[in-house]
Design a protein around this motif. Structure first.
Motif, PDB file in Angstrom:
ATOM      1  N   LEU A 111       0.858  -1.179   0.000  1.00  0.00           N
ATOM      2  CA  LEU A 111       0.000   0.000   0.000  1.00  0.00           C
ATOM      3  C   LEU A 111       0.893   1.227   0.000  1.00  0.00           C
ATOM      4  CD1 LEU A 111      -3.006   0.780   0.177  1.00  0.00           C
ATOM      5  CD2 LEU A 111      -2.767   0.799   2.666  1.00  0.00           C
ATOM      6  N   ARG A 112       0.652   2.169  -0.932  1.00  0.00           N
ATOM      7  CA  ARG A 112       1.537   3.320  -1.109  1.00  0.00           C
ATOM      8  C   ARG A 112       0.869   4.637  -0.704  1.00  0.00           C
ATOM      9  NH1 ARG A 112       5.950   2.705  -4.508  1.00  0.00           N
ATOM     10  NH2 ARG A 112       6.530   4.655  -3.507  1.00  0.00           N
ATOM     11  N   GLY A 113      -0.027   4.611   0.280  1.00  0.00           N
ATOM     12  CA  GLY A 113      -0.664   5.837   0.734  1.00  0.00           C
ATOM     13  C   GLY A 113      -1.893   6.181  -0.076  1.00  0.00           C
ATOM     14  N   GLY A 114      -2.516   7.282   0.274  1.00  0.00           N
ATOM     15  CA  GLY A 114      -3.721   7.712  -0.422  1.00  0.00           C
ATOM     16  C   GLY A 114      -4.216   9.031   0.122  1.00  0.00           C
ATOM     17  N   PHE A 115      -5.402   9.422  -0.321  1.00  0.00           N
ATOM     18  CA  PHE A 115      -5.973  10.692   0.117  1.00  0.00           C
ATOM     19  C   PHE A 115      -7.447  10.733  -0.247  1.00  0.00           C
ATOM     20  CE2 PHE A 115      -4.233  11.225  -4.126  1.00  0.00           C
ATOM     21  CZ  PHE A 115      -5.272  11.822  -4.818  1.00  0.00           C
ATOM     22  N   ASN A 116      -8.162  11.699   0.330  1.00  0.00           N
ATOM     23  CA  ASN A 116      -9.551  11.970  -0.019  1.00  0.00           C
ATOM     24  C   ASN A 116      -9.584  13.072  -1.061  1.00  0.00           C
ATOM     25  OD1 ASN A 116     -10.730  10.149   1.874  1.00  0.00           O
ATOM     26  ND2 ASN A 116     -10.336  11.633   3.505  1.00  0.00           N
ATOM     27  N   PHE A 117     -10.410  12.916  -2.067  1.00  0.00           N
ATOM     28  CA  PHE A 117     -10.591  13.985  -3.039  1.00  0.00           C
ATOM     29  C   PHE A 117     -11.313  15.151  -2.360  1.00  0.00           C
ATOM     30  CE2 PHE A 117     -10.365  10.145  -5.710  1.00  0.00           C
ATOM     31  CZ  PHE A 117      -9.335  10.521  -6.560  1.00  0.00           C
ATOM     32  N   SER A 118     -10.920  16.355  -2.715  1.00  0.00           N
ATOM     33  CA  SER A 118     -11.522  17.544  -2.120  1.00  0.00           C
ATOM     34  C   SER A 118     -12.930  17.772  -2.660  1.00  0.00           C
ATOM     35  CB  SER A 118     -10.664  18.779  -2.423  1.00  0.00           C
ATOM     36  OG  SER A 118      -9.351  18.599  -1.958  1.00  0.00           O
ATOM     37  N   ALA A 119     -13.724  18.483  -1.889  1.00  0.00           N
ATOM     38  CA  ALA A 119     -15.078  18.809  -2.326  1.00  0.00           C
ATOM     39  C   ALA A 119     -15.013  19.619  -3.618  1.00  0.00           C
ATOM     40  CB  ALA A 119     -15.791  19.616  -1.241  1.00  0.00           C
ATOM     41  N   GLY A 120     -15.763  19.209  -4.615  1.00  0.00           N
ATOM     42  CA  GLY A 120     -15.771  19.900  -5.897  1.00  0.00           C
ATOM     43  C   GLY A 120     -14.658  19.485  -6.830  1.00  0.00           C
ATOM     44  N   GLU A 121     -13.727  18.677  -6.351  1.00  0.00           N
ATOM     45  CA  GLU A 121     -12.618  18.219  -7.193  1.00  0.00           C
ATOM     46  C   GLU A 121     -13.095  17.123  -8.138  1.00  0.00           C
ATOM     47  OE1 GLU A 121      -8.204  16.089  -6.665  1.00  0.00           O
ATOM     48  OE2 GLU A 121      -9.436  16.561  -4.913  1.00  0.00           O
ATOM     49  N   GLU A 122     -12.674  17.190  -9.380  1.00  0.00           N
ATOM     50  CA  GLU A 122     -13.044  16.151 -10.343  1.00  0.00           C
ATOM     51  C   GLU A 122     -12.291  14.869 -10.004  1.00  0.00           C
ATOM     52  OE1 GLU A 122     -13.081  15.347 -15.181  1.00  0.00           O
ATOM     53  OE2 GLU A 122     -12.515  17.305 -14.378  1.00  0.00           O
ATOM     54  N   SER A 123     -13.011  13.777  -9.952  1.00  0.00           N
ATOM     55  CA  SER A 123     -12.386  12.495  -9.635  1.00  0.00           C
ATOM     56  C   SER A 123     -12.986  11.414 -10.519  1.00  0.00           C
ATOM     57  CB  SER A 123     -12.607  12.143  -8.159  1.00  0.00           C
ATOM     58  OG  SER A 123     -13.982  11.912  -7.888  1.00  0.00           O
ATOM     59  N   PRO A 124     -12.243  10.332 -10.747  1.00  0.00           N
ATOM     60  CA  PRO A 124     -12.814   9.227 -11.517  1.00  0.00           C
ATOM     61  C   PRO A 124     -13.925   8.554 -10.721  1.00  0.00           C
ATOM     62  CG  PRO A 124     -10.678   8.630 -10.614  1.00  0.00           C
ATOM     63  CD  PRO A 124     -10.861  10.084 -10.333  1.00  0.00           C
ATOM     64  N   THR A 125     -14.698   7.744 -11.394  1.00  0.00           N
ATOM     65  CA  THR A 125     -15.818   7.102 -10.716  1.00  0.00           C
ATOM     66  C   THR A 125     -15.346   5.972  -9.819  1.00  0.00           C
ATOM     67  OG1 THR A 125     -16.150   5.642 -12.620  1.00  0.00           O
ATOM     68  CG2 THR A 125     -17.460   7.673 -12.527  1.00  0.00           C
ATOM     69  N   GLY A 126     -16.066   5.795  -8.729  1.00  0.00           N
ATOM     70  CA  GLY A 126     -15.798   4.705  -7.815  1.00  0.00           C
ATOM     71  C   GLY A 126     -16.606   3.472  -8.195  1.00  0.00           C
ATOM     72  N   SER A 182     -19.518   2.506  -7.397  1.00  0.00           N
ATOM     73  CA  SER A 182     -20.952   2.726  -7.627  1.00  0.00           C
ATOM     74  C   SER A 182     -21.212   3.567  -8.873  1.00  0.00           C
ATOM     75  CB  SER A 182     -21.563   3.428  -6.413  1.00  0.00           C
ATOM     76  OG  SER A 182     -21.079   4.759  -6.308  1.00  0.00           O
ATOM     77  N   ASN A 183     -20.131   3.926  -9.607  1.00  0.00           N
ATOM     78  CA  ASN A 183     -20.197   4.796 -10.782  1.00  0.00           C
ATOM     79  C   ASN A 183     -20.428   6.261 -10.435  1.00  0.00           C
ATOM     80  OD1 ASN A 183     -19.674   2.881 -12.815  1.00  0.00           O
ATOM     81  ND2 ASN A 183     -21.796   2.178 -12.761  1.00  0.00           N
ATOM     82  N   ALA A 184     -20.490   6.586  -9.162  1.00  0.00           N
ATOM     83  CA  ALA A 184     -20.494   7.983  -8.730  1.00  0.00           C
ATOM     84  C   ALA A 184     -19.045   8.420  -8.541  1.00  0.00           C
ATOM     85  CB  ALA A 184     -21.261   8.118  -7.416  1.00  0.00           C
ATOM     86  N   PRO A 185     -18.747   9.720  -8.558  1.00  0.00           N
ATOM     87  CA  PRO A 185     -17.374  10.168  -8.352  1.00  0.00           C
ATOM     88  C   PRO A 185     -16.785   9.598  -7.063  1.00  0.00           C
ATOM     89  CG  PRO A 185     -18.724  11.984  -9.102  1.00  0.00           C
ATOM     90  CD  PRO A 185     -19.665  10.850  -8.822  1.00  0.00           C
ATOM     91  N   ALA A 186     -15.586   9.038  -7.163  1.00  0.00           N
ATOM     92  CA  ALA A 186     -14.925   8.452  -5.996  1.00  0.00           C
ATOM     93  C   ALA A 186     -14.619   9.537  -4.970  1.00  0.00           C
ATOM     94  CB  ALA A 186     -13.645   7.759  -6.418  1.00  0.00           C
ATOM     95  N   LYS A 187     -14.635   9.150  -3.712  1.00  0.00           N
ATOM     96  CA  LYS A 187     -14.329  10.097  -2.641  1.00  0.00           C
ATOM     97  C   LYS A 187     -12.918   9.922  -2.084  1.00  0.00           C
ATOM     98  CE  LYS A 187     -19.081  10.909  -1.131  1.00  0.00           C
ATOM     99  NZ  LYS A 187     -20.039  10.913   0.014  1.00  0.00           N
ATOM    100  N   SER A 188     -12.298   8.765  -2.361  1.00  0.00           N
ATOM    101  CA  SER A 188     -10.943   8.542  -1.865  1.00  0.00           C
ATOM    102  C   SER A 188     -10.212   7.577  -2.774  1.00  0.00           C
ATOM    103  CB  SER A 188     -10.965   8.011  -0.426  1.00  0.00           C
ATOM    104  OG  SER A 188     -11.640   6.772  -0.369  1.00  0.00           O
ATOM    105  N   VAL A 189      -8.886   7.581  -2.660  1.00  0.00           N
ATOM    106  CA  VAL A 189      -8.050   6.691  -3.465  1.00  0.00           C
ATOM    107  C   VAL A 189      -6.892   6.187  -2.617  1.00  0.00           C
ATOM    108  CG1 VAL A 189      -6.708   8.650  -4.388  1.00  0.00           C
ATOM    109  CG2 VAL A 189      -6.693   6.460  -5.598  1.00  0.00           C
ATOM    110  N   LEU A 190      -6.574   4.908  -2.765  1.00  0.00           N
ATOM    111  CA  LEU A 190      -5.401   4.306  -2.148  1.00  0.00           C
ATOM    112  C   LEU A 190      -4.530   3.737  -3.261  1.00  0.00           C
ATOM    113  CD1 LEU A 190      -6.937   2.388   0.906  1.00  0.00           C
ATOM    114  CD2 LEU A 190      -5.746   4.586   0.922  1.00  0.00           C
ATOM    115  N   LEU A 191      -3.256   4.054  -3.245  1.00  0.00           N
ATOM    116  CA  LEU A 191      -2.338   3.605  -4.291  1.00  0.00           C
ATOM    117  C   LEU A 191      -1.707   2.268  -3.919  1.00  0.00           C
ATOM    118  CD1 LEU A 191      -0.554   6.972  -5.117  1.00  0.00           C
ATOM    119  CD2 LEU A 191      -2.437   5.903  -6.326  1.00  0.00           C
ATOM    120  N   VAL A 192      -1.513   1.447  -4.931  1.00  0.00           N
ATOM    121  CA  VAL A 192      -0.895   0.132  -4.758  1.00  0.00           C
ATOM    122  C   VAL A 192       0.361   0.087  -5.625  1.00  0.00           C
ATOM    123  CG1 VAL A 192      -1.155  -2.354  -5.123  1.00  0.00           C
ATOM    124  CG2 VAL A 192      -3.096  -0.988  -4.307  1.00  0.00           C
ATOM    125  N   GLY A 193       1.455  -0.408  -5.048  1.00  0.00           N
ATOM    126  CA  GLY A 193       2.682  -0.448  -5.834  1.00  0.00           C
ATOM    127  C   GLY A 193       3.667  -1.468  -5.317  1.00  0.00           C
TER     128      GLY A 193
END
Length: 229
Positions: free
Chosen positions: A22-37, A39-50
């Motif tokens: 696991l290489r860390g992650g973060f929450n997308f900010s309010a109003g920030e464009e993000s890829p879908t999670g 549920s097909n809604a904009p994702a709220k957080s991301v964790l990187l794998v490496g």
């Protein structure tokens, strides 16, 4: 925070079975464009794998032995399969650095771990040097209570002489950036055997994180893929 620690520990154990971390992650900010999670809604957080060092290599080789010899981009395929299964288990959506349209993985990595690019463009890690990579990411529909990274020391700032910029046999790296075609022509050409067989000379010249340096066969695999050989 406890909930994230429990998630991180469980995820780390699952990923370790494949040589991944696991290489860390973060929450997308309010109003920030993000890829879908998932549920097909904009994702709220991301964790990187490496990966760090060559840890995934034996796991990948065992998988590759069972695949058709003409399989295109086998490491990408293995990463997608493994991280996709992990995403399903943890209720996330898996994405890859090679997905089209491209996702901003390097920006995500800098944000998640506080890293900065080296003169070669690879992110410099305070422990692993240039010998690490990001294989995918997990997108979640929920926010995760993850602590923001501390800003690590950028080792390139303290590096005297910048051997990475002075060791390339064709001067492909400079203050002007990376001369892709020059590098590619050299690696494919009659004088490119040292790079093809043992990896990028400039990358290997970096004095940091040498204990994590990829094995020669791993570097040769990546160079072959880069050169399309």
């Amino acid at each position: 925070m406890k909930a994230f620690q429990e998630l991180a520990e469980t995820l780390s154990t699952t990923l370790a079975a494949h040589g991944l971390v696991l290489r860390g992650g973060f929450n997308f900010s309010a109003g920030e464009e993000s890829p879908t999670g998932p549920s097909n809604a904009p994702a709220k957080s991301v964790l990187l794998v490496g990966q760090t060092g060559s840890a995934p290599w034996p796991h990948f080789l065992r998988w590759w032995e069972r695949q058709p010899r003409d399989l295109k981009d086998p490491l990408d395929s293995w990463s997608r399969e493994v991280i996709g299964a992990v995403a399903y288990e943890f209720g996330a959506r898996a994405v890859s650095p090679s997905d089209r349209p491209f996702l901003p993985f390097q920006q995500w990595a800098m944000r998640a771990e506080g890293l900065k690019p080296s003169p070669l463009g690879i992110l410099m890690h305070p422990e692993y040097g240039l010998w690490h990579a990001y294989r995918g990411a997990l997108l979640f529909d929920r926010e995760i209570s993850i602590q923001a990274p501390e800003n690590p020391i950028h080792l390139c700032d303290a590096c005297i002489g910048k051997p990475c910029l002075n060791s390339c046999p064709v001067g492909a790296y400079s203050a002007d950036g990376f001369a892709y075609e020059t590098c590619l022509s050299h690696v494919r050409g009659p004088k490119g055997a040292p790079c093809r067989d043992a990896g990028c000379i400039a990358r290997n010249a970096c004095p940091y994180g040498t204990e994590y340096r990829y094995a020669a066969e791993v570097q040769a695999f990546h160079m072959k893929a880069f050169a399309g050989l």
